[in-house]
Scaffold this motif. Structure first.
Motif, PDB file in Angstrom:
ATOM      1  N   THR A 153       0.835  -1.194   0.000  1.00  0.00           N
ATOM      2  CA  THR A 153       0.000   0.000   0.000  1.00  0.00           C
ATOM      3  C   THR A 153       0.873   1.249   0.000  1.00  0.00           C
ATOM      4  O   THR A 153       2.027   1.212   0.441  1.00  0.00           O
ATOM      5  CB  THR A 153      -0.948   0.017   1.218  1.00  0.00           C
ATOM      6  OG1 THR A 153      -1.910   1.064   1.058  1.00  0.00           O
ATOM      7  CG2 THR A 153      -0.185   0.249   2.517  1.00  0.00           C
ATOM      8  N   HIS A 181      -4.869  -2.496   5.553  1.00  0.00           N
ATOM      9  CA  HIS A 181      -4.198  -1.280   5.083  1.00  0.00           C
ATOM     10  C   HIS A 181      -5.134  -0.070   5.152  1.00  0.00           C
ATOM     11  O   HIS A 181      -4.702   1.034   5.490  1.00  0.00           O
ATOM     12  CB  HIS A 181      -3.703  -1.483   3.650  1.00  0.00           C
ATOM     13  CG  HIS A 181      -2.513  -2.383   3.562  1.00  0.00           C
ATOM     14  ND1 HIS A 181      -2.162  -3.070   2.420  1.00  0.00           N
ATOM     15  CD2 HIS A 181      -1.574  -2.720   4.486  1.00  0.00           C
ATOM     16  CE1 HIS A 181      -1.060  -3.772   2.624  1.00  0.00           C
ATOM     17  NE2 HIS A 181      -0.677  -3.584   3.877  1.00  0.00           N
ATOM     18  N   SER A 233       3.222  -5.901   3.545  1.00  0.00           N
ATOM     19  CA  SER A 233       2.907  -6.647   4.766  1.00  0.00           C
ATOM     20  C   SER A 233       2.331  -8.018   4.437  1.00  0.00           C
ATOM     21  O   SER A 233       1.754  -8.231   3.371  1.00  0.00           O
ATOM     22  CB  SER A 233       1.912  -5.853   5.627  1.00  0.00           C
ATOM     23  OG  SER A 233       0.759  -5.524   4.895  1.00  0.00           O
ATOM     24  N   LYS A 280      -4.521   3.405   7.693  1.00  0.00           N
ATOM     25  CA  LYS A 280      -4.552   4.816   7.292  1.00  0.00           C
ATOM     26  C   LYS A 280      -5.704   5.560   7.974  1.00  0.00           C
ATOM     27  O   LYS A 280      -5.535   6.693   8.432  1.00  0.00           O
ATOM     28  CB  LYS A 280      -4.699   4.921   5.778  1.00  0.00           C
ATOM     29  CG  LYS A 280      -3.515   4.357   5.010  1.00  0.00           C
ATOM     30  CD  LYS A 280      -3.753   4.451   3.508  1.00  0.00           C
ATOM     31  CE  LYS A 280      -2.651   3.773   2.721  1.00  0.00           C
ATOM     32  NZ  LYS A 280      -2.888   3.829   1.260  1.00  0.00           N
ATOM     33  N   TYR A 306       6.492  -7.359   7.799  1.00  0.00           N
ATOM     34  CA  TYR A 306       6.226  -6.122   7.062  1.00  0.00           C
ATOM     35  C   TYR A 306       7.538  -5.382   6.794  1.00  0.00           C
ATOM     36  O   TYR A 306       8.523  -5.546   7.512  1.00  0.00           O
ATOM     37  CB  TYR A 306       5.248  -5.216   7.817  1.00  0.00           C
ATOM     38  CG  TYR A 306       5.799  -4.574   9.077  1.00  0.00           C
ATOM     39  CD1 TYR A 306       6.428  -3.326   9.029  1.00  0.00           C
ATOM     40  CD2 TYR A 306       5.690  -5.211  10.311  1.00  0.00           C
ATOM     41  CE1 TYR A 306       6.924  -2.731  10.178  1.00  0.00           C
ATOM     42  CE2 TYR A 306       6.190  -4.630  11.461  1.00  0.00           C
ATOM     43  CZ  TYR A 306       6.802  -3.390  11.393  1.00  0.00           C
ATOM     44  OH  TYR A 306       7.303  -2.803  12.527  1.00  0.00           O
TER      45      TYR A 306
END
Length: 380
Positions: free
Chosen positions: A232, A326, A245, A330, A257
């Motif tokens: 990502t 992911h 990851s 964020k 990761y």
């Protein structure tokens, strides 16, 4: 022409808070005795524009930012203040669901502010409050009710997890308190989950070199049985960073990761090399990205005895667990804290701290409200 109604600033602020908490306009108008919904719309516009000083201005009077209302004489000022204080009490006494304890706290505070100018008896008479009620409220001012302690504990739990949890997860942290009660408390104080799910557009993928062996069967009965991986973007630093990851579908734990500035084969191989002592027949699923279809990556996968599985072209749902992780990373860090531009070192620190939090602290409903690591340890 009818008389214009003057609402105390506390009522305006309360109305704004209720609206931000998602309470319907009609319910707010009924509870706070506001005559017209246009009043609420105006207050909300002031709030969003950062003009909160206007909430304190008298009816028909406007003044510039940072300045208070102006009066023709001291008598006019005292009359306006007297009207404001009286309205403050009268309106608060009508708050059916706010509770008498709130009225008491406000009245005790007002008496403390005014008793230097007039006697307590005069204040009580003027405000229409029995003197015995005032002394009872003053006596109980320092006492914290069990309900207040409960609400405070819920608020602390929400703050601890940076408002990432919805009411169901918060309820899982409190035995003996129903989900409905938790939900009401979180809505009342605007403690609801503030995570904004962000989606990114997927680009086209090259031809696959492996079948979709996983086929969206994301259930695993043992650790290291089914793994998923993806990359990502982390566009929050001085330059673009990437996160590669690998997740274990058994408990959703991130077992490997890598954070880097270049999205190439070496980047994903560094993540893959973190996998040690894998059981036979382990499945590793990815999309059809060029780094995963590269010769070097496929060679390393075969040498480790891994069965490779790949999503269908343009179908991110085939790899939804790692996509969801992911997105959560964020949403629960950069977007939640409104971080759009910072240093690369700060980005790396935030990601590493979140992965540690995600593995060891963040509970998941499907794991019986345990974190991935605790779930694995408990089953073991």
């Amino acid at each position: 022409m009818g008389r214009r109604v003057s609402y105390p600033a506390e009522v305006k602020i309360k109305a704004i808070e209720m609206r931000l908490a998602g309470i319907p306009v009609k319910e707010i108008l009924e509870e706070l005795k506001i005559k017209n919904k246009s009043q609420l719309m105006i207050w909300m516009r002031w709030y969003k524009a950062g003009e909160t000083q206007r909430l304190h201005q008298p009816v028909g009077k406007q003044y510039s930012y940072g300045k208070g209302p102006e009066y023709d004489s001291e008598e006019a000022r005292l009359q306006a203040e007297n009207l404001y204080l009286k309205q403050q009490i009268e309106v608060l006494k009508k708050y059916g669901r706010i509770g008498e304890e709130v009225v008491g706290l406000v009245f005790v505070d007002l008496v403390e502010r005014l008793k230097g100018f007039m006697s307590i008896q005069s204040i009580c008479v003027h405000m229409g409050v029995a003197r015995a009620s005032y002394y009872r409220w003053r006596k109980n001012t320092g006492n914290t009710s069990k309900k207040a302690e409960r609400d405070q504990a819920i608020g602390e739990a929400c703050a601890t997890h940076k408002y990432r949890y919805g009411y169901r997860k918060i309820a899982a942290l409190f035995s003996g308190i129903s989900e409905k009660t938790i939900q009401k408390v979180m809505q009342k104080y605007n403690w609801s989950c503030r995570v904004k799910v962000k989606k990114r557009k997927r680009t086209g993928q090259p031809s696959k070199v492996a079948d979709n062996t996983l086929n969206r069967d994301f259930n695993a009965t043992a650790p290291l049985q089914k793994l998923v991986t993806d990359i990502t973007y982390l566009p929050f630093g001085q330059s673009m960073l990437y996160l590669s990851s690998i997740m274990d579908l058994y408990n959703g734990e991130i077992i490997a990761y890598t954070i880097g500035s270049t999205q190439d084969t070496e980047f994903v191989l560094e993540t893959l090399d973190q996998l040690k002592q894998l059981p036979k027949g382990v499945i590793l699923h990815s999309d059809q990205g060029s780094v995963y279809t590269s010769y070097d990556y496929q060679k390393e996968v075969k040498e480790k005895g891994i069965t490779m599985s790949m999503s269908r072209k343009g179908t991110p749902a085939d790899n939804s667990p790692i996509e969801t992780f992911h997105s959560s990373l964020k949403s629960e860090t950069f977007y939640l804290d409104d971080i759009h531009s910072t240093t690369n070192a700060c980005v790396i620190r935030i990601v590493e701290e979140y992965i540690n939090y995600y593995n060891n602290t963040r509970i998941q409903t499907k794991l019986n409200n345990l974190s991935p690591v605790k779930y694995r340890q408990q089953v073991a």
